[in-house]
Design an enzyme around this catalytic site. Structure first.
Site, PDB file in Angstrom:
ATOM      1  N   SER A 259       4.082  -6.922   1.841  1.00  0.00           N
ATOM      2  CA  SER A 259       3.286  -6.023   2.663  1.00  0.00           C
ATOM      3  C   SER A 259       1.998  -5.657   1.934  1.00  0.00           C
ATOM      4  O   SER A 259       1.259  -6.549   1.513  1.00  0.00           O
ATOM      5  CB  SER A 259       4.121  -4.796   3.044  1.00  0.00           C
ATOM      6  OG  SER A 259       3.515  -4.074   4.096  1.00  0.00           O
ATOM      7  N   GLN A 260       1.706  -4.359   1.730  1.00  0.00           N
ATOM      8  CA  GLN A 260       0.430  -3.997   1.131  1.00  0.00           C
ATOM      9  C   GLN A 260       0.276  -4.518  -0.301  1.00  0.00           C
ATOM     10  O   GLN A 260      -0.853  -4.704  -0.780  1.00  0.00           O
ATOM     11  CB  GLN A 260       0.228  -2.482   1.157  1.00  0.00           C
ATOM     12  CG  GLN A 260       1.183  -1.685   0.306  1.00  0.00           C
ATOM     13  CD  GLN A 260       0.984  -0.174   0.449  1.00  0.00           C
ATOM     14  OE1 GLN A 260       0.405   0.303   1.421  1.00  0.00           O
ATOM     15  NE2 GLN A 260       1.456   0.590  -0.531  1.00  0.00           N
TER      16      GLN A 260
ATOM     17  N   MET B 293       4.908  -0.720   0.759  1.00  0.00           N
ATOM     18  CA  MET B 293       4.902   0.707   1.060  1.00  0.00           C
ATOM     19  C   MET B 293       6.332   1.235   1.205  1.00  0.00           C
ATOM     20  O   MET B 293       7.164   0.623   1.853  1.00  0.00           O
ATOM     21  CB  MET B 293       4.133   0.946   2.362  1.00  0.00           C
ATOM     22  CG  MET B 293       4.059   2.386   2.807  1.00  0.00           C
ATOM     23  SD  MET B 293       3.255   2.564   4.424  1.00  0.00           S
ATOM     24  CE  MET B 293       4.605   2.045   5.520  1.00  0.00           C
TER      25      MET B 293
ATOM     26  N   HIS C  64       8.914  -6.699  10.577  1.00  0.00           N
ATOM     27  CA  HIS C  64       8.212  -6.588   9.304  1.00  0.00           C
ATOM     28  C   HIS C  64       9.182  -6.513   8.129  1.00  0.00           C
ATOM     29  O   HIS C  64      10.094  -5.680   8.108  1.00  0.00           O
ATOM     30  CB  HIS C  64       7.331  -5.331   9.322  1.00  0.00           C
ATOM     31  CG  HIS C  64       6.451  -5.190   8.131  1.00  0.00           C
ATOM     32  ND1 HIS C  64       5.423  -6.070   7.848  1.00  0.00           N
ATOM     33  CD2 HIS C  64       6.430  -4.264   7.134  1.00  0.00           C
ATOM     34  CE1 HIS C  64       4.814  -5.689   6.745  1.00  0.00           C
ATOM     35  NE2 HIS C  64       5.414  -4.601   6.276  1.00  0.00           N
TER      36      HIS C  64
ATOM     37  N   ASP D  42       6.537  -8.508  14.203  1.00  0.00           N
ATOM     38  CA  ASP D  42       6.082  -7.360  13.412  1.00  0.00           C
ATOM     39  C   ASP D  42       5.471  -6.285  14.313  1.00  0.00           C
ATOM     40  O   ASP D  42       4.498  -6.531  15.026  1.00  0.00           O
ATOM     41  CB  ASP D  42       5.043  -7.827  12.385  1.00  0.00           C
ATOM     42  CG  ASP D  42       4.875  -6.849  11.241  1.00  0.00           C
ATOM     43  OD1 ASP D  42       5.093  -5.649  11.459  1.00  0.00           O
ATOM     44  OD2 ASP D  42       4.539  -7.290  10.129  1.00  0.00           O
TER      45      ASP D  42
END
Length: 332
Positions: A116-117, A43, A297, A235
């Site tokens: 991540s995503q 993202m 993160h 995170d």
């Protein structure tokens, strides 16, 4: 006589030089090709950002001759970044499956890294399509069991802030589920019935609705050689952070819960115990690796990512397939 010895010496040296030059390199790519790599960014990033390009360069230094493809949803850098916030995730994954199917270098199969995503999106690709097939999949800080709070945006990240405000107004509305990427993997354990009824993406790839469960998803995920799940120890962007290891908050503990929340770990999830997506099958034959990176993160230190990329990226192409029993895999 001295001249003759000199000529003989020169002849010997030249012979040795030609012998060395004629020897094959340590890895002869024409005879022993290595698996290519696909990367899906996270993202707020894009397929051609300076960070992604630097990461690709470092990996190519580690694995000379490696072919790397960075997934894009739009060839325009700014529009590709926006697509990480706005769009229909199911359509995006279909688009990427068609993109990968048309890249000649990937047809023998490939390793994949999801940031991540991008990690759960690549898992969705494996479950739904997997042609060409993924061999090893590494996901860094991904949201495999969704998020139970919306990601925090940077102070000047206007695109992120707009998406967050829109999602907060109605994360499970039809509009949000068709247009806001993060809403499509938002999983509030205090309102699971609403999540299952309204969410258009995550319940599908996790086979959480029995009437709609797809056995192909389990077969495809179990066909991976290795699934590496990386969690970031500090995170605060992904909530809860244990989602990177298929963990989640307990069913009654959503955003309104007070105090310490209970985490249900991967091996206690119904998704795992009942093997809805093939995760238990893969794990029981040693194909699931749980790794931890220290820090926030996506703070990728060399100590974090390099050992994983050395071990699980750039292996030789296995022309006879990716299946078969293996022993347990341990990250040193």
């Amino acid at each position: 006589m001295a001249l003759l010895r000199l000529l003989l010496c020169a002849s010997l040296v030249l012979s040795l030089v030609f012998h060395v030059l004629a020897r094959p390199s340590l890895r002869d790519f024409s005879e022993d090709p290595i698996r290519p790599l696909v990367i899906w960014h996270g993202m707020g990033d894009s397929y051609g950002s300076p960070g992604i390009l630097q990461f690709i360069s470092l990996i190519k230094d580690m694995h000379p001759g490696l072919f790397v493809h960075s997934v894009y949803l739009n060839e325009n850098i700014e529009d590709d970044q926006k697509a990480g916030f706005f769009g229909d995730v199911n359509e995006q994954i279909l688009q990427v499956s068609e993109q990968l199917a048309n890249i000649t270098e990937l047809q023998v199969g490939f390793d994949a890294i999801g940031f991540s995503q991008g990690g759960q999106f690549l898992r969705a690709y494996v479950e739904r399509y997997n042609v060409p097939p993924v061999h090893n999949l590494i996901t860094f800080g991904s949201q495999h069991m969704g998020i139970s709070d919306l990601p925090v945006c940077g102070r000047w990240d206007v695109t992120c802030q707009l998406a967050r405000r829109a999602a907060q107004r109605g994360v499970y509305t039809e509009w949000a589920q068709e247009h806001l990427v993060q809403a499509q993997y938002f999983r509030d354990p205090a309102h699971l019935e609403r999540y299952l009824a309204a969410n258009t993406f995550l319940p599908s790839i996790n086979n959480e609705i029995p009437a709609l469960a797809n056995s192909t998803y389990a077969a495809h995920l179990a066909s991976l050689h290795t699934l590496v799940l990386v969690l970031f120890s500090a995170d605060r962007t992904v909530v809860p952070k244990e989602t990177g290891w298929f963990g989640s908050w307990a069913a009654s503990e959503g955003r309104g819960a007070q105090g310490e929340r209970t985490i249900v770990p991967m091996r206690q999830q119904p998704l795992y115990t009942e093997d809805w997506i093939g995760l238990r099958t893969l794990d029981e034959r040693g194909g699931v690796v749980l790794a931890t990176c220290e820090g926030e993160h996506m703070q990728l230190t060399n100590e974090c990512w390099q050992p994983l990329v050395v071990k699980y990226v750039g292996g030789p192409v296995e022309r006879d397939g990716f299946h078969g029993p293996r022993g347990a895999l341990v990250v040193q």
